[in-house]
Design an enzyme around this catalytic site. Structure first.
Site, short mmCIF file in Angstrom:
data_model
loop_
_atom_site.label_atom_id
_atom_site.label_comp_id
_atom_site.label_asym_id
_atom_site.label_seq_id
_atom_site.Cartn_x
_atom_site.Cartn_y
_atom_site.Cartn_z
N HIS A 45 17.73 0.61 -13.56
CA HIS A 45 16.91 -0.52 -14.02
C HIS A 45 17.45 -1.00 -15.36
O HIS A 45 17.59 -0.20 -16.30
CB HIS A 45 15.45 -0.10 -14.16
CG HIS A 45 14.60 -1.09 -14.90
ND1 HIS A 45 14.57 -2.43 -14.58
CD2 HIS A 45 13.75 -0.94 -15.95
CE1 HIS A 45 13.74 -3.05 -15.40
NE2 HIS A 45 13.23 -2.17 -16.25
N HIS A 55 17.84 -4.53 -18.33
CA HIS A 55 17.31 -5.80 -18.83
C HIS A 55 18.49 -6.76 -19.04
O HIS A 55 18.61 -7.40 -20.07
CB HIS A 55 16.56 -5.59 -20.15
CG HIS A 55 15.31 -4.79 -20.01
ND1 HIS A 55 14.44 -4.59 -21.07
CD2 HIS A 55 14.75 -4.15 -18.96
CE1 HIS A 55 13.41 -3.85 -20.68
NE2 HIS A 55 13.58 -3.58 -19.40
N TYR A 62 31.13 -9.91 -2.00
CA TYR A 62 30.80 -8.64 -2.65
C TYR A 62 29.34 -8.54 -3.05
O TYR A 62 28.78 -7.45 -3.09
CB TYR A 62 31.73 -8.39 -3.84
CG TYR A 62 33.01 -7.74 -3.39
CD1 TYR A 62 33.14 -6.35 -3.35
CD2 TYR A 62 34.08 -8.51 -2.94
CE1 TYR A 62 34.29 -5.75 -2.89
CE2 TYR A 62 35.24 -7.92 -2.48
CZ TYR A 62 35.35 -6.55 -2.46
OH TYR A 62 36.49 -5.95 -2.00
#
Length: 219
Positions: free
Chosen positions: A94, A96, A121
């Site tokens: 995860h 930002h 891709y």
């Protein structure tokens, strides 16, 4: 070197690479890896991915309880949701990352397919990307939103927050997250310019040749 020792070092190595390339600033972002015993290794709360200590990574048991290391990231629920709904998931990343966050804020984004089939891709690494509504960081409701996707997506955008991506290895999850970020950047660069996307026939060919798994809905 034991498998756990290697994984601890891999988390720190990939975390540092992501941080140094500006893909997740400050103490944002988190990484987890599922262990053979059902427990996890996960990055600690308020930890910069650029300065992780292998010995201080949070070790959780199969029930999510802290066994050793520092307190885990508050984003554990979103990692749990992906592990619970995607049986093949062995790692979750995860971030930002700027372009993915920007993409998540655009009004035209389809929640079922946040990006069109721009490159081979992107499809091969990410499949398709879902967009879930905004929840405050650490809110358990985000886990419910991800569980509502029923395991159809390995790549998810959290609105106004960032991407969360699962992979069958840590390397695969990291590479898919990077591919998502680069494709989001392409989308923003080409927005309003009527770019040429992959045709349905080209997408079908990728699905057939590379075993790409896509939810029922596609652009």
């Amino acid at each position: 070197m034991s498998n756990e020792t290697r994984l601890r070092e891999d988390i720190c190595r990939f975390g540092r690479s992501l941080f140094e390339r500006g893909l997740t600033p400050g103490s944002s972002g988190n990484i987890s890896v599922r262990m053979d015993d059902g427990g996890w290794l996960v990055t600690p709360t308020n930890a910069s991915l650029g300065f992780l200590d292998p010995a201080k990574l949070s070790r959780l048991d199969s029930q999510g309880r802290l066994v050793s290391g520092d307190a885990p990231t508050k984003e554990v629920p979103l990692h749990t949701a992906l592990y619970d709904t995607r049986g093949s998931a062995r790692a979750v990343v995860h971030l930002h990352s700027t372009h993915s966050v920007a993409l998540s804020m655009l009004p035209e984004i389809d929640p079922r397919s946040a990006l069109p089939p721009m490159t081979a891709y992107y499809l091969m690494k990410c499949g398709a990307t879902a967009l879930v509504p905004y929840y405050r960081p650490g809110d358990p409701a985000v886990a419910d939103a991800i569980k509502g996707l029923a395991g159809k997506y390995s790549s998810v955008l959290l609105a106004n927050h960032g991407p969360v991506v699962a992979g069958d290895t840590l390397e695969a999850a990291v590479f898919a997250t990077e591919e998502l970020e680069e494709t989001a950047k392409l989308y923003l660069l080409l927005r309003g310019m009527n770019p040429r996307y992959l045709s349905p026939e080209q997408v079908t060919d990728l699905v057939k040749v590379f075993g790409v798994t896509l939810p029922e809905h596609r652009h």
